[in-house]
Design a protein around this motif. Structure first.
Motif, PDB file in Angstrom:
ATOM      1  N   GLN A  15       0.836  -1.204   0.000  1.00 27.54           N
ATOM      2  CA  GLN A  15       0.000   0.000   0.000  1.00 27.54           C
ATOM      3  C   GLN A  15       0.867   1.249   0.000  1.00 27.54           C
ATOM      4  N   PRO A  16       0.315   2.394  -0.438  1.00 24.55           N
ATOM      5  CA  PRO A  16       1.081   3.652  -0.410  1.00 24.55           C
ATOM      6  C   PRO A  16       1.129   4.225   1.013  1.00 24.55           C
ATOM      7  N   LEU A  17       1.831   3.517   1.869  1.00 29.36           N
ATOM      8  CA  LEU A  17       1.886   3.866   3.284  1.00 29.36           C
ATOM      9  C   LEU A  17       3.306   3.689   3.821  1.00 29.36           C
ATOM     10  N   VAL A  18       3.640   4.498   4.821  1.00 29.07           N
ATOM     11  CA  VAL A  18       4.786   4.246   5.691  1.00 29.07           C
ATOM     12  C   VAL A  18       4.214   3.908   7.057  1.00 29.07           C
ATOM     13  N   LYS A  19       4.654   2.779   7.628  1.00 28.80           N
ATOM     14  CA  LYS A  19       4.095   2.296   8.886  1.00 28.80           C
ATOM     15  C   LYS A  19       5.104   2.465  10.018  1.00 28.80           C
ATOM     16  N   MET A  20       4.585   2.810  11.175  1.00 28.30           N
ATOM     17  CA  MET A  20       5.438   3.010  12.339  1.00 28.30           C
ATOM     18  C   MET A  20       4.929   2.185  13.509  1.00 28.30           C
ATOM     19  N   THR A  21       5.832   1.510  14.195  1.00 26.89           N
ATOM     20  CA  THR A  21       5.530   0.797  15.435  1.00 26.89           C
ATOM     21  C   THR A  21       6.533   1.253  16.485  1.00 26.89           C
ATOM     22  N   VAL A  22       6.023   1.539  17.687  1.00 28.51           N
ATOM     23  CA  VAL A  22       6.879   2.002  18.779  1.00 28.51           C
ATOM     24  C   VAL A  22       6.610   1.137  20.007  1.00 28.51           C
ATOM     25  N   GLU A  23       7.663   0.740  20.698  1.00 32.79           N
ATOM     26  CA  GLU A  23       7.531  -0.016  21.943  1.00 32.79           C
ATOM     27  C   GLU A  23       8.550   0.529  22.941  1.00 32.79           C
ATOM     28  N   ALA A  24       8.156   0.598  24.211  1.00 37.19           N
ATOM     29  CA  ALA A  24       9.050   1.144  25.226  1.00 37.19           C
ATOM     30  C   ALA A  24       8.830   0.445  26.556  1.00 37.19           C
ATOM     31  N   ARG A  25       9.738   0.706  27.483  1.00 34.50           N
ATOM     32  CA  ARG A  25       9.675   0.095  28.807  1.00 34.50           C
ATOM     33  C   ARG A  25       8.678   0.794  29.711  1.00 34.50           C
ATOM     34  N   SER A  26       8.291   2.028  29.353  1.00 29.48           N
ATOM     35  CA  SER A  26       7.336   2.776  30.155  1.00 29.48           C
ATOM     36  C   SER A  26       6.458   3.608  29.230  1.00 29.48           C
ATOM     37  N   HIS A  27       5.326   4.067  29.739  1.00 26.37           N
ATOM     38  CA  HIS A  27       4.426   4.891  28.937  1.00 26.37           C
ATOM     39  C   HIS A  27       5.067   6.242  28.617  1.00 26.37           C
ATOM     40  N   GLU A  28       5.837   6.765  29.548  1.00 24.98           N
ATOM     41  CA  GLU A  28       6.502   8.050  29.317  1.00 24.98           C
ATOM     42  C   GLU A  28       7.501   7.927  28.169  1.00 24.98           C
ATOM     43  N   ALA A  29       8.293   6.862  28.193  1.00 25.65           N
ATOM     44  CA  ALA A  29       9.262   6.634  27.117  1.00 25.65           C
ATOM     45  C   ALA A  29       8.551   6.369  25.798  1.00 25.65           C
ATOM     46  N   LEU A  30       7.418   5.676  25.843  1.00 24.04           N
ATOM     47  CA  LEU A  30       6.651   5.394  24.636  1.00 24.04           C
ATOM     48  C   LEU A  30       6.242   6.688  23.948  1.00 24.04           C
ATOM     49  N   GLU A  31       5.693   7.628  24.702  1.00 23.93           N
ATOM     50  CA  GLU A  31       5.245   8.890  24.114  1.00 23.93           C
ATOM     51  C   GLU A  31       6.424   9.673  23.560  1.00 23.93           C
ATOM     52  N   ARG A  32       7.538   9.639  24.238  1.00 17.33           N
ATOM     53  CA  ARG A  32       8.717  10.367  23.783  1.00 17.33           C
ATOM     54  C   ARG A  32       9.242   9.780  22.465  1.00 17.33           C
ATOM     55  N   LEU A  33       9.341   8.461  22.396  1.00 15.49           N
ATOM     56  CA  LEU A  33       9.816   7.818  21.168  1.00 15.49           C
ATOM     57  C   LEU A  33       8.809   7.975  20.026  1.00 15.49           C
ATOM     58  N   PHE A  34       7.526   7.945  20.365  1.00 16.97           N
ATOM     59  CA  PHE A  34       6.490   8.123  19.349  1.00 16.97           C
ATOM     60  C   PHE A  34       6.625   9.499  18.701  1.00 16.97           C
ATOM     61  N   ARG A  35       6.786  10.532  19.529  1.00 17.08           N
ATOM     62  CA  ARG A  35       6.919  11.891  18.982  1.00 17.08           C
ATOM     63  C   ARG A  35       8.171  12.012  18.110  1.00 17.08           C
ATOM     64  N   GLU A  36       9.262  11.393  18.536  1.00 16.16           N
ATOM     65  CA  GLU A  36      10.501  11.464  17.761  1.00 16.16           C
ATOM     66  C   GLU A  36      10.341  10.771  16.415  1.00 16.16           C
ATOM     67  N   ALA A  37       9.748   9.575  16.412  1.00 11.44           N
ATOM     68  CA  ALA A  37       9.569   8.837  15.160  1.00 11.44           C
ATOM     69  C   ALA A  37       8.607   9.569  14.232  1.00 11.44           C
ATOM     70  N   GLU A  38       7.525  10.077  14.783  1.00  6.55           N
ATOM     71  CA  GLU A  38       6.548  10.772  13.945  1.00  6.55           C
ATOM     72  C   GLU A  38       7.151  12.023  13.327  1.00  6.55           C
ATOM     73  N   ALA A  39       7.989  12.728  14.081  1.00  7.41           N
ATOM     74  CA  ALA A  39       8.632  13.925  13.538  1.00  7.41           C
ATOM     75  C   ALA A  39       9.518  13.567  12.343  1.00  7.41           C
ATOM     76  N   LEU A  40      10.219  12.465  12.419  1.00 12.54           N
ATOM     77  CA  LEU A  40      11.065  12.031  11.317  1.00 12.54           C
ATOM     78  C   LEU A  40      10.236  11.739  10.062  1.00 12.54           C
ATOM     79  N   ILE A  41       9.073  11.122  10.249  1.00 14.31           N
ATOM     80  CA  ILE A  41       8.220  10.774   9.105  1.00 14.31           C
ATOM     81  C   ILE A  41       7.583  12.025   8.513  1.00 14.31           C
ATOM     82  N   ARG A  42       7.066  12.889   9.365  1.00 13.19           N
ATOM     83  CA  ARG A  42       6.392  14.097   8.874  1.00 13.19           C
ATOM     84  C   ARG A  42       7.375  15.049   8.185  1.00 13.19           C
TER      85      ARG A  42
END
Length: 337
Positions: free
Chosen positions: A304-331
């Motif tokens: 499909q014409p998509l870029v997919k992202m999956t994020v996993e972390a040891r804590s919810h705080e780290a998850l949100e931080r890594l999610f924002r970093e990955a999304e910024a790279l894609i956007r």
């Protein structure tokens, strides 16, 4: 040879679409073999033994497993409760994609009936999505980890193939059980290829394709459910207890619209930027960035014409931080959600 997207399927497609074939006068013929289902079920059942009777709830999704799964489990002595059990290509019950939403009725049935487990099959029967005795839908990597922990001690040192998007918990479970975790690209053809090359005992994808050595590394949803049943017949604990024994790490996934002609370059650019920062990366399929607190995977969809992202972390705080970093790279490469 394994043929699939990125592994020769494009060549097969080109041959099938060759206009020169339109002029061929010779055609094959369709021959009905009424014994195929009997042969298929006999083959699968010859490889499974249940040590006790189980109660199994299933959602056949009006797909092909409606012809086989109830019969297979009944022949093993199980009590079967089935939903959407008539084959119907219009899929009147719900779309033939087993998800949290489409399996809501199955989840209720498992709990109300006190079933040992539930299983939802997709339309063509190569995927089985499991529901534990508490009504929780399980991701494929969780089920692969449970299977590995049960069957690996009987085959110490065996390989288990997991796709690159699988949880760290699955890789850890394989290592704890004495197996070798092999990382593969996401996708049927790639997993099967790795299964055959490594003679792996089990293979698993987060998307709930499950593969087994004794059936030539094929992902067969019915066989996967029979192997889970065999496992549960050999232990005293319920499926939920086996799942809860695994570590659980918070994760998030998201897809972004990206033109086909640009998606692979975008992912390659992200990989280059991460490496220039000194981030540890795995480039088996897209780019997986590894951190002490977790990881994120960014990959172009194969279909499909998509870029997919999956994020996993040891804590919810780290998850949100890594999610924002990955999304910024894609956007930053022009993606739209």
């Amino acid at each position: 040879a394994i043929v699939g997207e990125g592994m020769g399927m494009e060549d097969v497609k080109a041959i099938a679409q060759n206009p020169l074939l339109d002029g061929l006068r010779e055609r094959g013929e369709v021959v009905a073999d009424r014994g195929l289902l009997d042969d298929y079920l006999g083959f699968l059942l010859s490889r499974v033994r249940l040590s006790k009777r189980l109660e199994v709830a299933m959602d056949l999704s009006n797909g092909c497993c409606a012809l086989t799964a109830p019969r297979a489990f009944k022949e093993l002595g199980c009590e079967v409760k089935a939903l959407n059990a008539q084959p119907d290509g219009s899929f009147p019950g719900h779309p033939p994609e087993p998800t949290e939403e489409t399996l809501s009725q199955l989840r209720e049935l498992v709990v109300e009936a006190g079933a040992d487990f539930g299983v939802g099959y997709d339309g063509d029967g190569d995927r089985a999505v499991f529901v534990d005795d508490r009504g929780r839908v399980l991701l494929g990597d969780v089920v692969a980890a449970v299977l590995a922990q049960h069957y690996l001690p009987k085959h110490p040192g065996s390989a288990v193939v997991l796709d690159v998007s699988c949880s760290s918990a699955a890789f850890e479970a394989v290592e704890r059980a004495g197996g070798r975790a092999v990382v593969s690209r996401v996708g049927h053809a790639y997993i099967m290829d790795a299964m055959l090359k490594t003679q792996a005992l089990i293979g698993g994808e987060r998307s709930s394709h499950l593969y087994f050595k004794e059936v030539w590394g094929i992902d067969d949803g019915l066989y996967a459910s029979l192997k889970v049943a065999q496992l549960l017949s050999e232990v005293e604990e319920p499926l939920s207890a086996l799942v809860d024994r695994l570590p659980s790490y918070p994760s998030r996934s998201k897809s972004y619209a990206f033109p086909d002609e640009a998606k692979f370059k975008a992912v390659a650019d992200i990989a280059s930027e991460l490496k220039s920062r000194g981030v540890r990366v795995v480039e088996v399929d897209g780019v997986k960035a590894l951190f002490d607190e977790g990881w994120f995977l960014i990959r172009a969809s194969n279909t499909q014409p998509l870029v997919k992202m999956t994020v996993e972390a040891r804590s919810h705080e780290a998850l949100e931080r890594l999610f924002r970093e990955a999304e910024a790279l894609i956007r930053a490469r022009g993606a739209s959600a």
